[in-house]
Design a protein around this motif. Sequence first.
Motif, PDB file in Angstrom:
ATOM      1  N   TYR A  76       0.849  -1.183   0.000  1.00 60.91           N
ATOM      2  CA  TYR A  76       0.000   0.000   0.000  1.00 60.91           C
ATOM      3  C   TYR A  76       0.889   1.239   0.000  1.00 60.91           C
ATOM      4  N   ILE A  77       0.490   2.239  -0.748  1.00 55.98           N
ATOM      5  CA  ILE A  77       1.125   3.556  -0.690  1.00 55.98           C
ATOM      6  C   ILE A  77       0.032   4.552  -0.363  1.00 55.98           C
ATOM      7  N   ASN A  78       0.197   5.267   0.728  1.00 55.69           N
ATOM      8  CA  ASN A  78      -0.783   6.267   1.176  1.00 55.69           C
ATOM      9  C   ASN A  78      -2.194   5.685   1.277  1.00 55.69           C
ATOM     10  N   GLY A  79      -2.268   4.455   1.742  1.00 52.50           N
ATOM     11  CA  GLY A  79      -3.563   3.807   1.944  1.00 52.50           C
ATOM     12  C   GLY A  79      -4.185   3.207   0.702  1.00 52.50           C
ATOM     13  N   VAL A  80      -3.533   3.325  -0.448  1.00 55.03           N
ATOM     14  CA  VAL A  80      -4.059   2.784  -1.696  1.00 55.03           C
ATOM     15  C   VAL A  80      -3.359   1.461  -1.989  1.00 55.03           C
ATOM     16  N   LYS A  81      -4.167   0.411  -2.222  1.00 58.46           N
ATOM     17  CA  LYS A  81      -3.600  -0.893  -2.548  1.00 58.46           C
ATOM     18  C   LYS A  81      -2.936  -0.815  -3.916  1.00 58.46           C
ATOM     19  N   ILE A  82      -1.656  -1.196  -3.978  1.00 61.57           N
ATOM     20  CA  ILE A  82      -0.887  -1.113  -5.204  1.00 61.57           C
ATOM     21  C   ILE A  82      -0.765  -2.473  -5.880  1.00 61.57           C
ATOM     22  N   THR A  83      -0.302  -3.460  -5.141  1.00 62.25           N
ATOM     23  CA  THR A  83      -0.076  -4.779  -5.732  1.00 62.25           C
ATOM     24  C   THR A  83       0.035  -5.826  -4.637  1.00 62.25           C
ATOM     25  N   THR A  84      -0.153  -7.065  -5.037  1.00 60.62           N
ATOM     26  CA  THR A  84       0.094  -8.199  -4.152  1.00 60.62           C
ATOM     27  C   THR A  84       1.008  -9.156  -4.899  1.00 60.62           C
ATOM     28  N   SER A  85       2.086  -9.541  -4.236  1.00 64.48           N
ATOM     29  CA  SER A  85       3.012 -10.486  -4.860  1.00 64.48           C
ATOM     30  C   SER A  85       3.706 -11.302  -3.778  1.00 64.48           C
ATOM     31  N   PRO A  86       4.238 -12.467  -4.161  1.00 63.55           N
ATOM     32  CA  PRO A  86       4.908 -13.311  -3.169  1.00 63.55           C
ATOM     33  C   PRO A  86       6.276 -12.757  -2.795  1.00 63.55           C
TER      34      PRO A  86
END
Length: 120
Positions: A76-86
Amino acid sequence: MLLAGMLLSFKSLAIQPGTEFHFNSSCDFKQLTINVRDEHEDNPGYIKFDIKLQSEASARLAQHTKEYINQNMTLYINGVKITTSPIRDELSTGNLRVVIDNPTAQKIFPSLLVTQCQQE
């Protein structure tokens, strides 16, 4: 029976449930470069963020990723979900490149203009 044994032996390599990591750009980023267009257009519709982290943020990221190897991490950057990765290894770098789709970039851009560190 053999299949069950193989699955159990690979269980330690499987991705476990996830973890979250949060950046506050005004506190954690030393420098941010935004590349709106890729000169080779490898990723049309995506924007690249090249981020240099403050040393404390870099240390926090390294410790977090070390603790959660083989788990998915949602960034998350500034509360915004950016990505999910292993997480495959400890991220012990002060430089990151994050590729963000246009809708997500539009959500996050206004918050990137805040330059005074505001702890949450």
